[in-house]
Design a protein around this motif. Structure first.
Motif, PDB file in Angstrom:
ATOM      1  N   SER A  87      44.304 -34.788 -85.386  1.00 53.94           N
ATOM      2  CA  SER A  87      42.855 -34.088 -85.163  1.00 53.94           C
ATOM      3  C   SER A  87      43.163 -32.865 -84.653  1.00 53.94           C
ATOM      4  O   SER A  87      44.166 -32.802 -84.046  1.00 53.94           O
ATOM      5  N   ASP A  90      41.733 -30.913 -80.758  1.00 53.57           N
ATOM      6  CA  ASP A  90      42.518 -31.907 -79.612  1.00 53.57           C
ATOM      7  C   ASP A  90      43.112 -33.267 -80.332  1.00 53.57           C
ATOM      8  O   ASP A  90      42.221 -33.863 -80.838  1.00 53.57           O
ATOM      9  N   ASP A  93      41.732 -36.591 -78.718  1.00 55.23           N
ATOM     10  CA  ASP A  93      40.291 -37.290 -78.724  1.00 55.23           C
ATOM     11  C   ASP A  93      39.592 -36.330 -79.936  1.00 55.23           C
ATOM     12  O   ASP A  93      39.444 -35.181 -80.179  1.00 55.23           O
ATOM     13  N   THR A  94      39.219 -37.126 -81.062  1.00 51.87           N
ATOM     14  CA  THR A  94      38.381 -36.654 -82.184  1.00 51.87           C
ATOM     15  C   THR A  94      37.207 -36.102 -82.083  1.00 51.87           C
ATOM     16  O   THR A  94      36.651 -35.426 -82.844  1.00 51.87           O
ATOM     17  N   THR A  95      36.631 -36.488 -80.841  1.00 49.49           N
ATOM     18  CA  THR A  95      35.200 -36.073 -80.684  1.00 49.49           C
ATOM     19  C   THR A  95      34.891 -34.677 -80.162  1.00 49.49           C
ATOM     20  O   THR A  95      33.919 -34.074 -80.081  1.00 49.49           O
ATOM     21  N   ILE A  96      35.943 -34.252 -79.347  1.00 56.10           N
ATOM     22  CA  ILE A  96      35.975 -32.909 -79.106  1.00 56.10           C
ATOM     23  C   ILE A  96      36.011 -31.641 -80.004  1.00 56.10           C
ATOM     24  O   ILE A  96      36.470 -31.790 -81.183  1.00 56.10           O
ATOM     25  N   THR A  97      34.979 -30.683 -79.795  1.00 51.87           N
ATOM     26  CA  THR A  97      34.778 -29.752 -80.942  1.00 51.87           C
ATOM     27  C   THR A  97      35.327 -28.288 -80.046  1.00 51.87           C
ATOM     28  O   THR A  97      35.227 -28.244 -78.972  1.00 51.87           O
ATOM     29  N   ARG A  98      35.671 -27.336 -80.909  1.00 51.99           N
ATOM     30  CA  ARG A  98      35.969 -25.992 -80.446  1.00 51.99           C
ATOM     31  C   ARG A  98      34.875 -25.018 -80.955  1.00 51.99           C
ATOM     32  O   ARG A  98      34.446 -24.768 -81.846  1.00 51.99           O
ATOM     33  N   THR A  99      34.214 -24.411 -79.870  1.00 59.27           N
ATOM     34  CA  THR A  99      33.257 -23.394 -79.995  1.00 59.27           C
ATOM     35  C   THR A  99      33.631 -21.880 -80.657  1.00 59.27           C
ATOM     36  O   THR A  99      34.827 -21.670 -80.194  1.00 59.27           O
ATOM     37  N   SER A 107      30.245 -24.721 -83.660  1.00 61.59           N
ATOM     38  CA  SER A 107      31.678 -25.724 -83.236  1.00 61.59           C
ATOM     39  C   SER A 107      32.102 -26.092 -84.343  1.00 61.59           C
ATOM     40  O   SER A 107      31.523 -26.182 -85.336  1.00 61.59           O
ATOM     41  N   ASN A 109      35.441 -29.291 -85.676  1.00 63.86           N
ATOM     42  CA  ASN A 109      36.806 -30.182 -85.500  1.00 63.86           C
ATOM     43  C   ASN A 109      37.102 -30.633 -86.792  1.00 63.86           C
ATOM     44  O   ASN A 109      36.260 -30.485 -87.937  1.00 63.86           O
TER      45      ASN A 109
END
Length: 161
Positions: A87, A90, A93-99, A107, A109
């Motif tokens: 993923s 990160d 953690d698959t729920t984290i997004t990058r702005t 954002s 992911n």
């Protein structure tokens, strides 16, 4: 015939009501056209807003695709185990997004998965017996305004030993 002429002459004296009726009919027609124009323009605004929101989430997914391209650790030689996607941004953690831009709503992911190894494609410029094509699949999700999500799935390969 004489009775008909008398009827027309009697009705000519009472023509004042026709002007009011004609004006009301024209006013009603103009009102209906105005209401329909407002409805049409409102629906056009909704369509263009939805198109804009979809475009922003789509370009966020495209940014995720570019992120994969420039982060070779996602598809490098250390990642050649089938069935174990990595993923991003990160791995834990698959729920984290990058702005994409600070302060904006876009954002992304996603994940990169190794599929298999095959012979190099024709015309790639690499020797078929010596090199292998390592096939990957990337799933990129772009998140935009109003909780819009666009998902892009693409396959690619990396030439290696």
């Amino acid at each position: 015939m004489k009775n008909l002429n008398i009827f027309f002459q009697a009705n000519r004296k009472n023509e004042d009501g026709y002007v009011i009726v004609a004006c009301l009919m024209v006013l009603m027609l103009v009102t209906v056209i105005g209401v329909m124009s407002v409805r049409t323009s409102n629906s056009d605004i909704e369509i263009s807003t939805n198109h804009h929101i979809f475009g922003r989430s789509f370009y966020a997914a495209e940014a995720a695709r570019a992120f994969v391209r420039y982060n070779t650790d996602l598809y490098g030689s250390g990642h050649i185990t089938p069935g174990s996607p990595v993923s991003f941004p990160d791995a834990a953690d698959t729920t984290i997004t990058r702005t994409i831009v600070l302060g904006e709503q876009e954002s992304f992911n996603g994940a990169v998965e190794y599929l298999n190894s095959s012979v190099v494609p024709r015309g790639s410029g690499f020797q078929a017996g010596k090199f292998r094509a390592h096939n990957y699949r990337m799933i990129c999700e772009g998140h935009g305004p109003r909780n819009s999500i666009t998902r892009i799935e693409a396959g690619f390969y990396r030439i290696g030993f």
